[in-house]
Design an enzyme around this catalytic site. Structure first.
Site, PDB file in Angstrom:
ATOM      1  N   GLU A   1       5.743  -2.065  14.865  1.00 44.87           N
ATOM      2  CA  GLU A   1       4.843  -2.688  15.847  1.00 44.87           C
ATOM      3  C   GLU A   1       5.603  -3.420  16.952  1.00 44.87           C
ATOM      4  O   GLU A   1       5.042  -3.656  18.028  1.00 44.87           O
ATOM      5  CB  GLU A   1       3.860  -3.623  15.127  1.00 44.87           C
ATOM      6  CG  GLU A   1       2.878  -2.835  14.266  1.00 44.87           C
ATOM      7  CD  GLU A   1       1.983  -3.681  13.374  1.00 44.87           C
ATOM      8  OE1 GLU A   1       0.854  -3.264  13.097  1.00 44.87           O
ATOM      9  OE2 GLU A   1       2.418  -4.772  12.925  1.00 44.87           O
TER      10      GLU A   1
ATOM     11  N   ASP B   1      -6.179   4.069  11.127  1.00 49.23           N
ATOM     12  CA  ASP B   1      -6.897   4.679   9.980  1.00 49.23           C
ATOM     13  C   ASP B   1      -8.308   4.109   9.958  1.00 49.23           C
ATOM     14  O   ASP B   1      -8.638   3.229  10.753  1.00 49.23           O
ATOM     15  CB  ASP B   1      -6.161   4.360   8.659  1.00 49.23           C
ATOM     16  CG  ASP B   1      -6.054   2.864   8.416  1.00 49.23           C
ATOM     17  OD1 ASP B   1      -5.049   2.262   8.820  1.00 49.23           O
ATOM     18  OD2 ASP B   1      -7.013   2.279   7.877  1.00 49.23           O
TER      19      ASP B   1
HETATM   20  O1  OS5 Z   1       0.508  -5.250   8.394  1.00 45.94           O
HETATM   21  C1  OS5 Z   1      -0.382  -4.578   7.547  1.00 45.94           C
HETATM   22  C2  OS5 Z   1      -1.768  -4.639   8.138  1.00 45.94           C
HETATM   23  N1  OS5 Z   1      -1.720  -3.643   9.187  1.00 45.94           N
HETATM   24  C3  OS5 Z   1      -3.020  -3.285   9.797  1.00 45.94           C
HETATM   25  C4  OS5 Z   1      -3.820  -2.256   9.055  1.00 45.94           C
HETATM   26  C5  OS5 Z   1      -4.619  -2.484   7.941  1.00 45.94           C
HETATM   27  N2  OS5 Z   1      -4.826  -3.597   7.199  1.00 45.94           N
HETATM   28  C6  OS5 Z   1      -5.689  -3.481   6.150  1.00 45.94           C
HETATM   29  N3  OS5 Z   1      -6.289  -2.350   5.783  1.00 45.94           N
HETATM   30  C7  OS5 Z   1      -6.115  -1.223   6.518  1.00 45.94           C
HETATM   31  N4  OS5 Z   1      -6.748  -0.099   6.175  1.00 45.94           N
HETATM   32  C8  OS5 Z   1      -5.245  -1.280   7.632  1.00 45.94           C
HETATM   33  N5  OS5 Z   1      -4.842  -0.352   8.545  1.00 45.94           N
HETATM   34  C9  OS5 Z   1      -3.977  -0.945   9.402  1.00 45.94           C
HETATM   35  C10 OS5 Z   1      -0.888  -2.574   8.691  1.00 45.94           C
HETATM   36  C11 OS5 Z   1      -0.095  -3.093   7.527  1.00 45.94           C
HETATM   37  C12 OS5 Z   1      -0.586  -2.431   6.245  1.00 45.94           C
HETATM   38  S1  OS5 Z   1       0.417  -2.699   4.856  1.00 45.94           S
HETATM   39  C13 OS5 Z   1       1.355  -1.233   4.915  1.00 45.94           C
HETATM   40  C14 OS5 Z   1       2.654  -1.342   4.132  1.00 45.94           C
HETATM   41  C15 OS5 Z   1       3.353  -0.027   4.082  1.00 45.94           C
HETATM   42  C16 OS5 Z   1       4.825  -0.162   3.792  1.00 45.94           C
HETATM   43  N6  OS5 Z   1       5.318  -0.550   2.634  1.00 45.94           N
HETATM   44  N7  OS5 Z   1       6.631  -0.561   2.729  1.00 45.94           N
HETATM   45  N8  OS5 Z   1       6.956  -0.177   3.943  1.00 45.94           N
HETATM   46  C17 OS5 Z   1       5.861   0.079   4.630  1.00 45.94           C
HETATM   47  C18 OS5 Z   1       8.351  -0.057   4.394  1.00 45.94           C
HETATM   48  C19 OS5 Z   1       8.871  -1.285   5.114  1.00 45.94           C
HETATM   49  C20 OS5 Z   1      10.229  -1.573   5.075  1.00 45.94           C
HETATM   50  C21 OS5 Z   1      10.742  -2.688   5.747  1.00 45.94           C
HETATM   51  C22 OS5 Z   1       9.884  -3.539   6.447  1.00 45.94           C
HETATM   52  C23 OS5 Z   1       8.562  -3.242   6.475  1.00 45.94           C
HETATM   53  C24 OS5 Z   1       8.060  -2.112   5.834  1.00 45.94           C
END
Ligand code: OS5
Length: 230
Positions: free
Chosen positions: A12, A196
């Site tokens: 982001e 999404d």
């Molecule tokens: O920041 C979280 C909220 N964001 C908006 C979002 C959201 N929130 C709730 N429900 C939904 N359906 C949503 N759609 C968009 C997005 C984000 C979601 S949590 C995703 C985590 C995925 C992930 N896990 N590990 N990584 C990514 C790798 C990583 C490695 C280093 C640093 C950060 C991530």
């Protein structure tokens, strides 16, 4: 005027950092803050990490430690409204916490004493967003964004959040930024592009569209920075 721009995830804020000049990295509170300039304006960019607690910490640090005078948030969100499709932009007029629940004491969802169910984003910054959208011939939707420490991938939960808070989109950080900024009397603005629809496909869609939607939101916020006075 020093402007803070924050996101929650590296994807982001990468498009923002890429456009800063004279970037200097400062490590503080287990996070990296990117100081730089954009078209002569002083900017501090950071990604908070995911969720309300990290977002609150980062917003407070940007204001109290790094003396930013406004906070812009850019990132992605899950759609609640059927009008919102992948890549569409939503500007938060209000933000609420869908997972804040002391209803056992007769309070409404999202409310704690001395707080408010909904916190309103800065009207001046929302007007600038409308002007940018007009100039760029881009459609933006204004609506309530619901925040909670939960990645929603469940149609029932999504519908409940939509009905309870009259929310059009959901995410995991915006209301935390709103609480901090409103308590510290700093103008804030929350922009999200849809990644999404918070349904059974949400995990798959999120992975597929995180990068492209994050860039849509980041590009728009940079266009706003160009229009902000000072
Ligand atoms: O920041 C979280 C909220 N964001 C908006 C979002 C959201 N929130 C709730 N429900 C939904 N359906 C949503 N759609 C968009 C997005 C984000 C979601 S949590 C995703 C985590 C995925 C992930 N896990 N590990 N990584 C990514 C790798 C990583 C490695 C280093 C640093 C950060 C991530």
């Amino acid at each position: 005027m020093r402007i803070a721009i924050m996101g929650a995830m590296p994807e982001e804020v990468e498009p923002l950092v890429a456009r800063l000049d004279d970037v200097e990295e400062i490590l503080y509170a287990d996070n990296t803050f990117y100081f730089g300039t954009y078209r002569g304006k002083e900017i501090v960019v950071a990604y908070s990490k995911i969720g309300k607690v990290f977002a609150a910490l980062t917003a407070a640090t940007l204001i109290e430690k790094f003396e930013c005078e406004m906070v812009l948030f850019t990132g992605v969100a899950g759609a609640i409204s059927d009008e919102l499709k992948i890549g569409d932009l939503i500007v938060a007029d209000g933000l609420c916490q869908h997972d804040l629940d002391i209803t056992a004491f007769g309070h409404p969802h999202g409310y704690v004493p001395e707080g408010a169910v909904c916190i309103w984003a800065d009207p001046g910054l929302r007007e600038i967003a409308k002007k940018v959208a007009y100039d760029q011939k881009v459609e933006i939707k204004e609506g309530v964004i619901a925040t909670g420490d939960q990645f929603v991938a469940d149609p029932e939960r999504k519908t409940w959040i939509g009905e309870t808070f009259k929310a059009d989109a959901l995410e995991m950080e915006g209301a935390a930024v709103a609480v901090v900024c409103s308590a510290l009397d700093v103008p804030f603005f929350i922009l999200r592009a849809i990644s999404d629809s918070a349904d059974m496909d949400a995990g798959f869609d999120f992975d597929a569209f995180l990068k492209s939607s994050a860039k849509v939101s980041a590009d728009f916020v940079m266009a706003m920075v160009r229009k902000i006075d000072g």
